[in-house]
Design an enzyme around this catalytic site. Structure first.
Site, PDB file in Angstrom:
ATOM      1  N   GLY A 222       0.815  -1.198   0.000  1.00  0.00           N
ATOM      2  CA  GLY A 222       0.000   0.000   0.000  1.00  0.00           C
ATOM      3  C   GLY A 222       0.857   1.259   0.000  1.00  0.00           C
ATOM      4  CG  LEU A 223       2.086   3.165   3.032  1.00  0.00           C
ATOM      5  CD1 LEU A 223       3.437   3.066   3.728  1.00  0.00           C
ATOM      6  CD2 LEU A 223       1.206   4.176   3.740  1.00  0.00           C
ATOM      7  CB  CYS A 224       0.922   3.403  -3.926  1.00  0.00           C
ATOM      8  SG  CYS A 224      -0.083   1.911  -3.848  1.00  0.00           S
ATOM      9  N   GLY A 225      -1.307   6.011  -2.491  1.00  0.00           N
ATOM     10  CA  GLY A 225      -2.455   6.839  -2.840  1.00  0.00           C
ATOM     11  C   GLY A 225      -3.662   6.011  -3.272  1.00  0.00           C
TER      12      GLY A 225
ATOM     13  CB  ALA B 171       0.360   5.879  -7.307  1.00  0.00           C
TER      14      ALA B 171
END
Length: 289
Positions: free
Chosen positions: A89-92, A244
Site C-alpha cells: 500500500g501507501l501509494c495513494g 502513485a
C-alpha cells in the site's frame, strides 16, 4: 489545551514520520525510473505484435477453423475478471481506483444476468474488493516474493487463465490494471484478452504471405499473446504504482511539514502563555509584600 510536553512529543513524532515519508519518496523515485523505462520499452513490441495478430485475425474472421481464443465459446455468460494491483500500500488511490473499476464492471455484468468470477493478482487488490466480491473469487496470484518482474511471471498467470478457459470455466476474460501516464496520472484500464480483440485489423495480412496457414500461426501465437498482454499490464502497473507512491509520499511529506509548523506555533504560544502567567504571579506576589 495540551501541555508543553505533549506538544513537544507530538512535534518529534511528526518529524520522525516526515523522515520516513521522505525516504519512501526517494526510494519510489529511484524505482520509478527503471519501471517507467521497462513499461515504455514494452509498448512498441506490444503494439507491433497486436498489429500482426490483428491482420491474422482478420484473415480468419468468421472461419470455422478459427482458433477458439479468437472465435470464443459462442457465449459471454461467464466472465472472468483478472484484477491486477500492488502487493503493498501507501501509494495513494492506485489500488483503490483499479478495484473500483473492477467492482463497477462486476456490478454491470451481474445486472445483465452474467456470472462473474474474480482472479486477483496482488494482495491489495484482493483486500480492496473482498467485501463486495468475495463469493466470486476463484484464485489468487501472489507476487510478493518477486523482486523484478519478468516474462515468466506473466507466463505463469497466463497459463492459469488459459487452463481455466480450456476447462470451460469462463467465456470471456478481462484484465484490470493502471496505464502509466505520468507521476500524477495513472489511468485504470480494462482490456479483454479472451476472446482476443485487436485494434489494428486487416492491414498486415495484405503485406505478407504466411507459411503455414494463418490458423496454424494463430494457434501457436495466441497463447503468447495472452501472456504478452498480461506482461505489458504488469509493467504498466509497476510504473503506475511507483509513480502513485512517489506522489503520495511527497504529499505526506508536505503535510507533515505544515503540521510541524502549526504545532511549533502552538508550542511557542503555549510556552509564552506559561511564562506570562509565571511573571504575573511573581509581580502579584511582590506587590503583596
Amino acid at each position: 489545551m495540551p501541555n508543553l510536553k505533549d506538544l513537544k512529543n507530538r512535534i518529534e513524532s511528526v518529524k520522525s514520520t516526515r523522515k520516513i515519508t521522505k525516504a519512501m519518496q526517494m526510494v519510489a523515485a529511484a524505482k520509478l525510473r527503471r519501471a517507467q523505462e521497462a513499461a515504455e520499452a514494452s509498448r512498441p513490441y506490444s503494439e507491433q505484435f497486436n498489429a500482426v495478430m490483428g491482420g491474422l485475425a482478420a484473415a480468419v474472421a468468421g472461419s470455422d477453423s478459427a482458433p477458439k481464443l479468437i472465435a470464443g465459446t459462442g457465449s459471454d455468460q461467464v466472465q472472468l475478471l483478472v484484477v491486477m494491483t500492488a502487493e503493498r500500500g501507501l501509494c495513494g488511490g492506485f489500488n483503490g481506483n483499479i478495484a473500483r473499476l473492477a467492482r463497477a464492471k462486476a456490478a454491470e455484468l451481474k445486472a445483465a444476468g452474467k456470472t462473474v468470477k474474480v482472479l486477483t493478482v496482488g494482495k491489495k487488490g484482493r483486500e480492496a474488493i473482498k467485501r463486495d466480491l468475495e463469493e466470486d473469487f476463484v484464485g489468487h496470484v501472489d507476487l510478493s516474493e518477486v523482486k523484478k518482474l519478468g516474462y515468466s511471471d506473466a507466463q505463469g498467470i497466463a497459463a492459469d487463465v488459459l487452463a481455466r478457459f480450456d476447462a470451460g470455466e469462463f467465456d470471456v476474460a478481462t484484465i484490470f490494471y493502471a496505464t502509466f501516464q505520468s507521476v500524477i496520472a495513472q489511468t485504470p484500464t480494462a482490456q479483454q484478452i479472451i476472446p482476443a480483440s485487436f485494434d489494428s485489423e486487416g492491414e498486415e495480412s495484405a503485406l505478407f504471405d504466411y507459411e503455414p496457414s494463418e490458423e496454424a500461426i494463430l494457434a501457436d501465437l495466441l497463447p503468447r499473446g495472452v501472456a504478452t498482454a498480461i506482461f505489458s499490464a504488469l509493467l504498466e502497473n509497476a510504473a503506475s504504482e511507483q509513480g502513485a507512491r512517489m506522489s503520495a509520499m511527497d504529499n505526506a511529506t508536505r503535510n507533515a511539514g505544515d503540521m510541524i509548523d502549526k504545532l511549533t506555533i502552538e508550542f511557542n504560544r503555549s510556552r509564552q502563555a506559561v511564562i506570562t502567567n509565571e511573571l504575573i504571579e511573581i509581580i502579584s506576589g511582590a506587590e503583596a509584600l
